[in-house]
Design a protein around this motif. Structure first.
Motif, PDB file in Angstrom:
ATOM      1  N   ASN A  32       1.003 -43.928  18.842  1.00 21.75           N
ATOM      2  CA  ASN A  32       0.391 -45.012  18.095  1.00 21.75           C
ATOM      3  C   ASN A  32       1.383 -44.676  16.249  1.00 21.75           C
ATOM      4  O   ASN A  32       0.956 -43.202  16.178  1.00 21.75           O
ATOM      5  N   CYS A  35       2.679 -47.951  11.159  1.00 21.78           N
ATOM      6  CA  CYS A  35       3.683 -49.808  10.275  1.00 21.78           C
ATOM      7  C   CYS A  35       3.997 -50.363   9.232  1.00 21.78           C
ATOM      8  O   CYS A  35       3.648 -51.401   9.315  1.00 21.78           O
ATOM      9  N   VAL A  49      10.128 -43.574  16.347  1.00 23.95           N
ATOM     10  CA  VAL A  49      10.592 -44.252  17.077  1.00 23.95           C
ATOM     11  C   VAL A  49      11.999 -43.381  18.357  1.00 23.95           C
ATOM     12  O   VAL A  49      11.715 -43.224  19.405  1.00 23.95           O
ATOM     13  N   ILE A  59       5.831 -46.290  22.678  1.00 23.51           N
ATOM     14  CA  ILE A  59       5.780 -46.610  21.799  1.00 23.51           C
ATOM     15  C   ILE A  59       4.869 -47.402  21.390  1.00 23.51           C
ATOM     16  O   ILE A  59       4.633 -48.359  22.098  1.00 23.51           O
ATOM     17  N   GLY A  60       3.674 -47.140  20.888  1.00 30.20           N
ATOM     18  CA  GLY A  60       2.949 -48.337  20.312  1.00 30.20           C
ATOM     19  C   GLY A  60       2.962 -48.855  19.187  1.00 30.20           C
ATOM     20  O   GLY A  60       2.491 -47.731  18.201  1.00 30.20           O
ATOM     21  N   ALA A  61       2.519 -50.021  18.617  1.00 29.90           N
ATOM     22  CA  ALA A  61       2.603 -49.817  17.055  1.00 29.90           C
ATOM     23  C   ALA A  61       0.882 -49.906  16.826  1.00 29.90           C
ATOM     24  O   ALA A  61      -0.199 -49.838  17.616  1.00 29.90           O
ATOM     25  N   GLN A  95       8.115 -53.636  15.685  1.00 26.14           N
ATOM     26  CA  GLN A  95       8.882 -53.806  16.280  1.00 26.14           C
ATOM     27  C   GLN A  95      10.593 -54.194  16.443  1.00 26.14           C
ATOM     28  O   GLN A  95      11.623 -54.004  17.366  1.00 26.14           O
ATOM     29  N   ALA A  98      12.027 -50.592  16.475  1.00 30.10           N
ATOM     30  CA  ALA A  98      12.524 -50.668  18.111  1.00 30.10           C
ATOM     31  C   ALA A  98      13.163 -50.515  18.336  1.00 30.10           C
ATOM     32  O   ALA A  98      14.249 -50.769  19.424  1.00 30.10           O
ATOM     33  N   LEU A 105       8.262 -51.698  22.949  1.00 26.59           N
ATOM     34  CA  LEU A 105       6.452 -51.786  22.318  1.00 26.59           C
ATOM     35  C   LEU A 105       6.200 -51.928  23.966  1.00 26.59           C
ATOM     36  O   LEU A 105       6.622 -52.738  24.407  1.00 26.59           O
TER      37      LEU A 105
END
Length: 258
Positions: A32, A35, A49, A59-61, A95, A98, A105
């Motif tokens: 996570n 951001c 990333v 990958i998470g926000a 996003q 990425a 994501l």
């Protein structure tokens, strides 16, 4: 009787200025990434990333209240018409990073006070659900396991990842002990490992007042900003593997474990 798990996601909150991000990304299956709300900028996002991409990590926000001074861990009350665009801006920043690296994501996980408040507050929980719906309804939402938000998000058609913590103490209602209270953070690797084993084997945790609480989790988190973060994560990972449980991103879990 809790059905034995065959796989579980292991995640960490990263890109927050911790000392061990690269090492931790080699051990987790999901990350996570901060951001810009509580920590992080375009450079730290790009670095996280890129390393996650090389390690095959989902990958998470990790959006938060816009509160870098308090690392997003101070309770706040921000009108929805201000907070939702701010959270969207944070997620879209990651996003875009990425996308520029050819990655996508997989999920959104709120951070800190936002995470804990949204888990139980109906209005704030609905805002988090709207965030996923407006950004990308196919994204998963990672939330506190056994929380009202987990149930409401599923009813709204959101793909939910129920998350538990190896390194945080719990209350008997399955909420986390606030960080302002003594014993809220399990800094000892032994305590974190013991909590992880009980979560995976029994689907429950032992609350701070010694009550066993049912907590069925799809993912287990180790925070990335603690002094012992890397050591805790390494030992938690080893304990999971010794139990014969596969560590994999949430989207690779066997349906029988859900």
């Amino acid at each position: 009787m809790v059905q034995a798990r065959t796989s579980i996601d292991l995640n960490a909150d990263l890109g927050e200025g911790g000392l061990y991000d690269a090492q931790m990304l080699s051990l987790v299956s999901s990350a996570n990434i901060a951001c810009g709300g509580h920590a992080g900028d375009l450079q730290t996002m790009r670095t996280a990333v890129s390393i996650a991409q090389e390690a095959g990590v989902a990958i998470g926000a990790h959006p938060s209240y816009p509160d870098r001074e308090n690392f997003g861990r101070k309770l706040m009350s921000i009108p929805a018409e201000q907070l939702l665009p701010e959270l969207k801006r944070q997620v879209e920043s990651l996003q875009n990073v990425a996308d520029s690296l050819g990655q996508k994501l997989s999920h959104i996980k709120p951070h800190g006070a936002l995470y804990n408040q949204a888990a139980f507050d109906t209005e704030l929980g609905e805002l988090v659900i709207r965030l996923v719906q407006e950004i990308d309804p196919s994204l998963h939402l990672m939330v506190l396991a056994a929380s009202p938000l987990a149930r409401r998000a599923r009813l709204a058609g959101i793909n939910v990842i129920e998350e538990a913590f190896a390194d945080r103490a719990y209350r008997s209602d399955a909420s986390l002990v606030p960080r302002t209270e003594l014993g809220a953070v399990l800094e000892s690797p032994d305590l974190a490992v013991a909590q992880c084993i009980r979560l995976v084997r029994e689907g429950q945790i032992l609350s701070i007042n010694k009550v066993l609480v049912p907590v069925s989790a799809d993912s287990i988190c180790v925070h990335g900003d603690g002094i012992e973060a890397f050591n805790v994560l390494k030992q938690v990972r080893e304990a999971i593997l010794i139990m014969g449980v596969r560590i994999a991103p949430h989207h690779q879990h066997d349906e029988s474990t859900k």
